[in-house]
Each structure stands twice: as structure tokens, then as C-alpha cells.
Scaffold this motif. Structure first.
Motif, short mmCIF file in Angstrom:
data_model
loop_
_atom_site.label_atom_id
_atom_site.label_comp_id
_atom_site.label_asym_id
_atom_site.label_seq_id
_atom_site.Cartn_x
_atom_site.Cartn_y
_atom_site.Cartn_z
N PHE A 391 -45.15 -14.38 -56.04
CA PHE A 391 -45.17 -13.79 -54.71
C PHE A 391 -45.64 -14.82 -53.68
CE2 PHE A 391 -46.04 -10.31 -57.71
CZ PHE A 391 -45.01 -9.44 -57.37
N GLU A 392 -45.06 -14.70 -52.48
CA GLU A 392 -45.51 -15.53 -51.37
C GLU A 392 -46.55 -14.83 -50.51
OE1 GLU A 392 -42.23 -17.27 -53.09
OE2 GLU A 392 -42.13 -15.29 -52.15
N HIS A 393 -46.57 -13.49 -50.52
CA HIS A 393 -47.47 -12.73 -49.66
C HIS A 393 -48.12 -11.60 -50.47
CE1 HIS A 393 -45.56 -14.83 -46.33
NE2 HIS A 393 -44.39 -14.43 -46.79
N PHE A 394 -49.39 -11.34 -50.15
CA PHE A 394 -50.17 -10.32 -50.85
C PHE A 394 -50.74 -9.34 -49.82
CE2 PHE A 394 -50.05 -14.03 -53.45
CZ PHE A 394 -49.96 -13.57 -54.76
N GLU A 416 -56.12 -17.73 -47.08
CA GLU A 416 -54.92 -17.40 -46.29
C GLU A 416 -54.13 -16.27 -46.93
OE1 GLU A 416 -50.83 -19.46 -44.53
OE2 GLU A 416 -52.41 -20.70 -45.40
N GLN A 417 -54.13 -16.21 -48.26
CA GLN A 417 -53.37 -15.17 -48.94
C GLN A 417 -53.99 -13.78 -48.82
OE1 GLN A 417 -53.27 -17.35 -52.63
NE2 GLN A 417 -51.08 -17.74 -52.45
N VAL A 418 -55.28 -13.70 -48.52
CA VAL A 418 -55.92 -12.40 -48.29
C VAL A 418 -56.23 -12.20 -46.81
CG1 VAL A 418 -56.89 -12.29 -50.62
CG2 VAL A 418 -58.23 -13.32 -48.77
N GLU A 419 -55.74 -13.11 -45.98
CA GLU A 419 -56.02 -13.03 -44.54
C GLU A 419 -55.51 -11.73 -43.94
OE1 GLU A 419 -54.20 -15.21 -40.72
OE2 GLU A 419 -55.18 -16.59 -42.15
N ALA A 420 -54.31 -11.31 -44.32
CA ALA A 420 -53.74 -10.08 -43.75
C ALA A 420 -54.62 -8.88 -44.05
CB ALA A 420 -52.34 -9.86 -44.30
N GLU A 444 -45.79 -10.47 -40.62
CA GLU A 444 -44.59 -10.66 -39.81
C GLU A 444 -44.94 -11.06 -38.39
OE1 GLU A 444 -40.84 -8.82 -41.23
OE2 GLU A 444 -42.03 -7.01 -40.91
N ALA A 445 -45.99 -10.47 -37.83
CA ALA A 445 -46.39 -10.83 -36.47
C ALA A 445 -46.81 -12.28 -36.38
CB ALA A 445 -47.53 -9.91 -36.01
N LYS A 446 -47.35 -12.83 -37.47
CA LYS A 446 -47.74 -14.23 -37.51
C LYS A 446 -46.54 -15.16 -37.74
CE LYS A 446 -52.11 -14.82 -36.76
NZ LYS A 446 -52.54 -15.72 -35.68
N GLY A 447 -45.36 -14.59 -37.98
CA GLY A 447 -44.18 -15.40 -38.20
C GLY A 447 -44.15 -16.09 -39.54
N ARG A 448 -44.85 -15.55 -40.53
CA ARG A 448 -44.93 -16.20 -41.84
C ARG A 448 -43.88 -15.69 -42.83
NH1 ARG A 448 -51.55 -15.69 -42.33
NH2 ARG A 448 -52.04 -17.13 -40.61
N MET A 449 -43.22 -14.60 -42.51
CA MET A 449 -42.24 -14.04 -43.43
C MET A 449 -40.92 -14.80 -43.30
SD MET A 449 -42.02 -11.68 -45.77
CE MET A 449 -43.37 -10.57 -45.34
N ARG A 450 -40.35 -15.15 -44.46
CA ARG A 450 -39.06 -15.84 -44.50
C ARG A 450 -38.10 -15.07 -45.41
NH1 ARG A 450 -41.43 -17.84 -41.03
NH2 ARG A 450 -41.93 -20.03 -40.59
N LYS A 451 -36.83 -15.26 -45.15
CA LYS A 451 -35.83 -14.63 -46.00
C LYS A 451 -36.02 -15.08 -47.45
CE LYS A 451 -30.84 -14.03 -46.62
NZ LYS A 451 -29.49 -14.36 -46.11
N GLY A 452 -36.04 -14.11 -48.36
CA GLY A 452 -36.25 -14.42 -49.77
C GLY A 452 -37.70 -14.36 -50.21
N ASP A 453 -38.64 -14.28 -49.27
CA ASP A 453 -40.06 -14.18 -49.63
C ASP A 453 -40.33 -12.88 -50.37
OD1 ASP A 453 -40.53 -16.58 -48.48
OD2 ASP A 453 -41.86 -15.85 -46.89
N ARG A 454 -41.27 -12.94 -51.31
CA ARG A 454 -41.64 -11.76 -52.10
C ARG A 454 -43.04 -11.30 -51.72
NH1 ARG A 454 -40.66 -15.39 -57.20
NH2 ARG A 454 -41.72 -16.70 -55.65
N TYR A 491 -55.95 -13.51 -33.59
CA TYR A 491 -56.23 -13.52 -35.02
C TYR A 491 -55.60 -14.73 -35.68
CZ TYR A 491 -58.30 -8.88 -34.88
OH TYR A 491 -59.14 -7.81 -34.64
N PRO A 492 -56.24 -15.22 -36.77
CA PRO A 492 -57.40 -14.66 -37.46
C PRO A 492 -58.71 -14.96 -36.74
CG PRO A 492 -56.71 -16.69 -38.53
CD PRO A 492 -55.70 -16.41 -37.46
#
Length: 501
Positions: A391-394, A416-420, A444-454, A491-492
């Protein structure tokens, strides 16, 4: 001098260990590349051998050998693979997609700074000074910020807990989230085939689904379910239920999932410390999610849903328990064993989730570690799979600071992975089952989501339950117009550690 020699001697093994561990870290990417692509590693040489053999025989020899085969063999060679492919396509579950989601946007006039919360607690004679001091310490350590919101009824002294105020909170949050979702997706309420709503502690008659059907004039044949009493992980239970209903609905059907917690009637007004914690952590919030088996306009694909229930154990069943105190005040009693029970539930959940999502390299290491522990009678530490390879995001349920800390430690995640999760707790508090959607909105608001990210969502709830869902991003948000729109630039924020007294 003797002490220096001993220290020097002790340093050499450490340097050797550091060197060897560094070499292992450098070799791990090569190991992962080889194991995760084992099919290609094996298939390419075999394919090359077949091509070379075919070139050696020539096409005439190959045709001659094919004509020599019995007709039955040729028929089976063509029919069996085709039949297997048809059966697989017919029996495999339909893919379920998230078209979009929307979170309730809190209003500044609902904001409850610490000073206001504590002043109201002191003014109302129902709380002793000892209880107020206890809640003060809880707030200082909670990880919540000064902008979390409570419903209008809890701004009164004493807080109002009547049925009318409770309905008003539910309607405000649910209708606002659904309105935003309908505006985002452009879908008509008449196109909704399935409706699933979860709210644990407030279950009025008519139900929340009836309330939504009446407001939006949904079709008479809409399938609807109101889940109550399922705790903070009920949002993922609702997603799993909607997914199952979509499997038997016509292809392209739409399911609306609404997750919230109505806290107006559940403000605890007694003196028990174990029951005062929810007053300090829980805040208003909700989310609406549109699922479908049509992926044309979808933004995420639902990959997995895994549910773990430990309620057969008495300790787990009673660790989050609604009850009356000695004076008849109703509240939620949080056991001191909550974190250890949550840890056990998490281990059970990732044991099931791991083989479904982890790459082959991590599964092999885990299997080898398991066998080594069996042979050596547990004298070596168990290998904790690296879920960062899957996974890229948690999105970890923002149930409290201790919950996030424990999961970060257990899963060896970075800050960073628990920042959200931390920022969601700071900005919105514990919004129960909807907190995971605020966290996804943060990423998503931080612009970190990319196509294909899990994305891995992990939720905990009474019962005791640990539920998780895996998503794959198809199309990131085009803008950050969600619940973080007015504050994401701040934020953060730094959340200082508070020493325990």
C-alpha cells in the motif's frame, strides 16, 4: 583501560552486525524483484526453450505431428481451456467501484475550543471538579485541536439530549453529505438501487434509511438497511454489505453508503472516569459514499474487505460497553485493556489480509519466519510483514492518539504514513465510522494520491471488531474541495508530546 578494552571489544560485533544488516537491506530490493516476478523468471526461459525447439523442428514437422494426434485430443485441447475460461468469468465476483464520496463539512459556529468545553463542564453542577480536571488532562493528551465541532444541542448548559435535537443533528450531517455527493457525481436519487446507513448509538423510528428515502424520494423498490450498534468500524461493514448486495443486483446498479454517529443523545453526565473519555474524543461528522458495479466514472476500485470479530471472548465483548453507572447515567465504558484487545484483533485481521495483498517476497519471508519459530520454539522474533510494499497510503481509524501510536508501531509505519490519521484527529476529532473518509480526503487534498496507488483502511469498533478494506485509485480528485478545503494549507501541524503525570 580495562573498561575501554571491553567497550572496544563490544563494539566490533555491533559494527559487524550493522554492516551485515546494511548488506541485507541493499540485497532486499534484488530479492523482492526476483521473487515478486518469479513467474516471469520461470516462464521466459521455458518460452525461449519452446521457441528454439519449434525452430529446430520446422513448421512442417510441427503440422505433421499435430495431424497425427487423435481428433479427441485436439477437441479436448481446445474445449477444456475455453470451458474453464467461461466458468471462471461466470463465477467470479463483479468488480465494485467507488464512484465518489463526500464528507460533512463542519461549520465554525459548532466549534468547541478546549476552554469552552471545560468552562461548560465547570458551570454545570453535574460534574465535580475532580471530573473536570480529569477531562482537562484527557484533552491535553488527546491529539485534538481547537477546531473540532459538537452539535448545537451540546452547546447548551446542560447539554440537550432530547429526541428532536438528536434528529436535527442526524439530518444536518446526513443530508449535507448526501447533497454534496449528488452534486459531485451528478447522479439522480432515482438511480440509487441500494441504501446502507450505519449509526451505532442512535436508532430512531422510522429508521435513518426511511428518513433518506423520504427526503430524496427514492424508488419504492430500493433495498435499504440501517445498521446500529456496530461501533466505529461500521463504515467498512456497510461497504462490505453494499458490495454483497451489488453482486446480486443488475449490472451497473448504484449503492449509497452513509456513515455517521449521532452524539447528541450520548453525552455522558456522570462521574465515572472510564465513561468520560468519549465526551472528550467524539465529535460530529459523517460521510456519504457511492458504490457501483459500473466503473465508467469511478475513482477507486474496491479490492478487498476483511472483517475480524473477537466478540466470543468476554474481555473483548465488554471492552467497549454501553451501560449505566451507579447513579443511572448512561454512557460508554472503555476498558483499560482496550489497546491490548485492539492489538490482538489487528493481528488476526492482518493475518487474513496479508496473503491477499502482500507480494510474494513478503509472504515467503513471513512463512520462513513462522517455520523457524516453530523449529526454534519461538526463540527468534516473528517477522512482521512490510505492508508498505502493498500500500502507498494508510487510513487508520482516528479513534485516539494511543490507537494511532499503537498501529504505527505495530506496522512500522513512518510519520508521514500516519499523518492523515493524526491530522484528522486534530482537525475533526473522533468522528467514529466516518473518520476513514476524512483521512482519505486529507491524502487527496494534499495532492498525494496518484493513479494506481493502493489505500488500506483500518477500522476498530465495539464487539470487538477490526475491519479493513483495500482500494486502488483509478482517478485522483481534480481539486481539494472537500472538508479540508478551508484549512489544508495549515496542515500538517505539530502535535507536541505530553508527558504522563
Amino acid at each position: 583501560p580495562k573498561r575501554r578494552r571491553e567497550e572496544a571489544a563490544n563494539q566490533f560485533p555491533r559494527r559487524g552486525m550493522t554492516s551485515s544488516s546494511g548488506q541485507l537491506k541493499r540485497l532486499k530490493p534484488l530479492y523482492q524483484l526476483a521473487v515478486n516476478n518469479i513467474l516471469a523468471v520461470v516462464a521466459v526461459p521455458l518460452a525461449a526453450a519452446v521457441v528454439l525447439k519449434a525452430a529446430e523442428l520446422g513448421h512442417e514437422e510441427i503440422l505433421a505431428r499435430a495431424r497425427a494426434l487423435p481428433p479427441a485430443h485436439l477437441f479436448l485441447a481446445a474445449f477444456v481451456p475455453a470451458a474453464a475460461a467461461v466458468v471462471y468469468l461466470m463465477l467470479r465476483p463483479r468488480a465494485v467501484y467507488m464512484v465518489d464520496y463526500a464528507c460533512f463539512r463542519t461549520s465554525p459556529n459548532c466549534r468547541v475550543p478546549f476552554a469552552t468545553f471545560l468552562e461548560h463542564s465547570r458551570v454545570w453542577p453535574g460534574f465535580e471538579e475532580r471530573s473536570v480536571r480529569f477531562m482537562t488532562r484527557l484533552l491535553e493528551r488527546s491529539g485534538l485541536g481547537e477546531e473540532t465541532c459538537l452539535p448545537y444541542a451540546q452547546h447548551y448548559i446542560p447539554p440537550s439530549r432530547d429526541l428532536e435535537s438528536s434528529r436535527a443533528e442526524a439530518e444536518l450531517i446526513i443530508f449535507s453529505a448526501i447533497d454534496d455527493l449528488l452534486a459531485k457525481t451528478g447522479i439522480s436519487p432515482q438511480d440509487i438501487d441500494i441504501l446502507v446507513v450505519n449509526c451505532s448509538l442512535f436508532a430512531p423510528t422510522p429508521s435513518f434509511t426511511d428518513m433518506i428515502i423520504n427526503r430524496y424520494k427514492l424508488r419504492k423498490d430500493v433495498r435499504n438497511v440501517h445498521l446500529s450498534g456496530m461501533g466505529c468500524s461500521a463504515g467498512l461493514i456497510s461497504v462490505g454489505l453494499a458490495r454483497n448486495l451489488l453482486q446480486v443486483a443488475p449490472k451497473g446498479a448504484h449503492a449509497l453508503v452513509v456513515s455517521t454517529e449521532t452524539i447528541t443523545p450520548n453525552y455522558y453526565m456522570g462521574q465515572e472516569r472510564a465513561m468520560l473519555l468519549p465526551n472528550c474524543l467524539f465529535r460530529m461528522g459523517g460521510a456519504a459514499v457511492l458504490l457501483s458495479t459500473n466503473g465508467a466514472k469511478a475513482r477507486f476500485r474496491l479490492a478487498r474487505v476483511v472483517r475480524t470479530l473477537t466478540g466470543a471472548q468476554d474481555g473483548a465483548y465488554h471492552c467497549v460497553y454501553q451501560e449505566e453507572d451507579g447513579r443511572g447515567n448512561v454512557g460508554i465504558n472503555l476498558s483499560k485493556d482496550l489497546m491490548s484487545i485492539a492489538g490482538d484483533a489487528l493481528k488476526a485481521n492482518i493475518t487474513t489480509m496479508g496473503p491477499l495483498v502482500l507480494p510474494a517476497s513478503e509472504q515467503l519471508l513471513f512463512a520462513l519466519s513462522f517455520m523457524a519459530r516453530k523449529v526454534l520454539s519461538g526463540r527468534i522474533k516473528p517477522y512482521i510483514p512490510d505492508f508498505r510494499t502493498a500500500f502507498e497510503h494508510f487510513c487508520i481509524h482516528a479513534g485516539g492518539r494511543a490507537v494511532i501510536d499503537e498501529l504505527q508501531r505495530s506496522l512500522t509505519l513512518s510519520d508521514e504514513q500516519v499523518e492523515a490519521s493524526r491530522m484528522t484527529l486534530h482537525r475533526f476529532g473522533n468522528t467514529s465510522s466516518s473518520s476513514l473518509w476524512y483521512e482519505l480526503a486529507y491524502v487527496e487534498a494534499k495532492g498525494r494520491m496518484r493513479k494506481g496507488d493502493r489505500v488500506w483502511m483500518i477500522g476498530f469498533g465495539s464487539g470487538f471488531k477490526c475491519n479493513s478494506a483495500a482500494w486502488e485509485c483509478i482517478r485522483p480528485a481534480a481539486n481539494a474541495d472537500g472538508p479540508w478545503a478551508t484549512c489544508i494549507h495549515r496542515y500538517p501541524v505539530d502535535i507536541p508530546d505530553v508527558l504522563k503525570h
